[in-house]
Design a protein around this motif. Structure first.
Motif, short mmCIF file in Angstrom:
data_model
loop_
_atom_site.label_atom_id
_atom_site.label_comp_id
_atom_site.label_asym_id
_atom_site.label_seq_id
_atom_site.Cartn_x
_atom_site.Cartn_y
_atom_site.Cartn_z
N PRO A 50 -81.21 -17.94 -67.33
CA PRO A 50 -81.92 -17.76 -66.06
C PRO A 50 -82.32 -19.13 -65.49
CG PRO A 50 -83.31 -17.12 -67.91
CD PRO A 50 -81.95 -17.43 -68.45
N THR A 51 -82.15 -19.27 -64.21
CA THR A 51 -82.50 -20.54 -63.57
C THR A 51 -83.83 -20.40 -62.86
OG1 THR A 51 -81.29 -19.92 -61.57
CG2 THR A 51 -80.10 -21.22 -63.22
N ALA A 52 -84.62 -21.45 -62.95
CA ALA A 52 -85.93 -21.45 -62.30
C ALA A 52 -85.74 -21.62 -60.80
CB ALA A 52 -86.78 -22.58 -62.84
N VAL A 53 -86.61 -21.00 -60.07
CA VAL A 53 -86.58 -21.13 -58.62
C VAL A 53 -87.12 -22.52 -58.28
CG1 VAL A 53 -87.48 -20.24 -56.45
CG2 VAL A 53 -86.89 -18.67 -58.29
N VAL A 54 -86.32 -23.31 -57.61
CA VAL A 54 -86.74 -24.65 -57.24
C VAL A 54 -87.09 -24.67 -55.77
CG1 VAL A 54 -86.05 -27.06 -57.08
CG2 VAL A 54 -85.33 -25.70 -59.03
N ASN A 55 -88.30 -25.11 -55.48
CA ASN A 55 -88.74 -25.25 -54.10
C ASN A 55 -88.47 -26.67 -53.65
OD1 ASN A 55 -89.98 -22.60 -54.00
ND2 ASN A 55 -91.53 -23.45 -55.36
N GLU A 56 -88.36 -26.85 -52.37
CA GLU A 56 -88.17 -28.18 -51.82
C GLU A 56 -89.17 -28.36 -50.69
OE1 GLU A 56 -84.19 -30.39 -51.70
OE2 GLU A 56 -84.45 -29.60 -49.68
N ARG A 57 -89.76 -29.54 -50.63
CA ARG A 57 -90.77 -29.81 -49.62
C ARG A 57 -90.62 -31.24 -49.13
NH1 ARG A 57 -97.26 -28.87 -49.86
NH2 ARG A 57 -97.78 -30.24 -48.14
N GLU A 58 -90.79 -31.41 -47.84
CA GLU A 58 -90.83 -32.75 -47.28
C GLU A 58 -92.22 -33.31 -47.46
OE1 GLU A 58 -89.84 -33.56 -43.12
OE2 GLU A 58 -87.74 -33.32 -43.68
N ALA A 59 -92.30 -34.56 -47.86
CA ALA A 59 -93.59 -35.20 -48.05
C ALA A 59 -93.50 -36.64 -47.58
CB ALA A 59 -93.99 -35.16 -49.52
N THR A 60 -94.65 -37.21 -47.28
CA THR A 60 -94.71 -38.61 -46.88
C THR A 60 -95.17 -39.43 -48.08
OG1 THR A 60 -95.29 -37.95 -44.63
CG2 THR A 60 -95.70 -40.24 -45.24
N ILE A 61 -94.39 -40.45 -48.39
CA ILE A 61 -94.73 -41.37 -49.47
C ILE A 61 -95.19 -42.66 -48.82
CG2 ILE A 61 -93.85 -42.61 -51.49
CD1 ILE A 61 -94.00 -39.53 -51.81
N TYR A 62 -96.28 -43.20 -49.30
CA TYR A 62 -96.85 -44.40 -48.70
C TYR A 62 -96.57 -45.60 -49.60
CZ TYR A 62 -99.09 -41.22 -45.52
OH TYR A 62 -99.32 -40.25 -44.57
N LEU A 63 -95.91 -46.58 -49.03
CA LEU A 63 -95.57 -47.83 -49.71
C LEU A 63 -96.28 -48.96 -48.97
CD1 LEU A 63 -91.79 -46.94 -50.04
CD2 LEU A 63 -93.53 -46.70 -51.79
N THR A 64 -95.88 -50.19 -49.21
CA THR A 64 -96.49 -51.31 -48.50
C THR A 64 -95.41 -52.26 -47.99
OG1 THR A 64 -98.12 -53.09 -48.64
CG2 THR A 64 -96.79 -52.72 -50.57
N ASP A 65 -95.76 -53.05 -47.00
CA ASP A 65 -94.82 -54.04 -46.49
C ASP A 65 -94.76 -55.21 -47.47
OD1 ASP A 65 -97.37 -55.02 -45.99
OD2 ASP A 65 -96.82 -55.95 -44.09
N ALA A 66 -93.78 -56.09 -47.27
CA ALA A 66 -93.56 -57.21 -48.18
C ALA A 66 -94.72 -58.19 -48.24
CB ALA A 66 -92.27 -57.95 -47.80
N GLU A 67 -95.51 -58.27 -47.19
CA GLU A 67 -96.64 -59.19 -47.16
C GLU A 67 -97.94 -58.58 -47.68
OE1 GLU A 67 -94.67 -58.85 -44.25
OE2 GLU A 67 -93.47 -60.56 -44.86
N LEU A 68 -97.90 -57.33 -48.10
CA LEU A 68 -99.08 -56.59 -48.57
C LEU A 68 -100.18 -56.54 -47.52
CD1 LEU A 68 -99.44 -57.93 -52.24
CD2 LEU A 68 -98.24 -55.90 -51.47
#
Length: 182
Positions: free
Chosen positions: A49-67
């Motif tokens: 049996p395979t598990a039901v996999v959900n998919e969701r769009e999310a925003t990931i927050y990173l930083t610019d090169a100069e911090l």
């Protein structure tokens, strides 16, 4: 800290992470003349049996090169449960996304990430090369909060360092235990 020192520190961190990830990988090879036996069975395998996999769009927050500021990236996260969604978001938070979208969490080891009653508890290990100055530490905390607090079921975040509730993430900024969603 001057901008040139900050850039130098960031360049060093990126270089150290790149070199650490470039280690040779040993792959098992078959010995010449060795036979590989495959299991034989007259019964056909039953499908698991395979598990039901959900998919969701999310925003990931990173930083610019100069911090200097946070950078937003939209990703699709696959998950089975809310706990899996948190783990997927943290894994995405640990990945760079181009030269002007860097992860401050990339070199930090996530020992565990647990979700219980709306609180995410992260147990982490911070190697010396992942330590930043006060501006970088503030951005690391901010990117984690923005990434996890976007989920309606996350009410607070508690960061443990090597299993302990530390006063500060990297020695510059006080940590609340737990940090609560505003």
């Amino acid at each position: 800290m001057t901008i040139s020192k900050t850039r130098g520190l960031l360049a060093f961190i990126v270089l150290a992470c790149t070199l650490a990830g470039c280690g040779a990988q040993d792959k098992p090879q078959e010995q010449p003349g060795s036979a590989v036996e495959e299991p034989t069975s007259s019964a056909s395998p039953s499908p698991e049996p395979t598990a039901v996999v959900n998919e969701r769009e999310a925003t990931i927050y990173l930083t610019d090169a100069e911090l200097l500021e946070t950078v937003e990236r939209t990703v699709k996260l696959a998950y089975d449960s809310e706990s899996d969604l948190i783990k997927a978001a943290i894994a995405a938070l640990q990945k760079d996304d181009g030269e002007n979208a860097l992860s401050l969490w990339k070199p930090i080891e996530i020992k565990s990430a647990e979700l219980a009653e709306g609180q995410v508890t992260l147990d982490i290990h911070i190697p010396d090369e992942a330590r930043l100055g006060a501006p970088g530490e503030l951005l690391a905390i901010e990117t984690l909060q923005k990434t996890l607090f976007q989920f309606e079921f996350v009410k607070s975040i508690d960061i443990l360092i090597d299993g302990e509730a530390a006063e500060s993430l990297m020695g510059h900024v006080d940590l609340e235990h737990p940090m609560k969603k505003e």
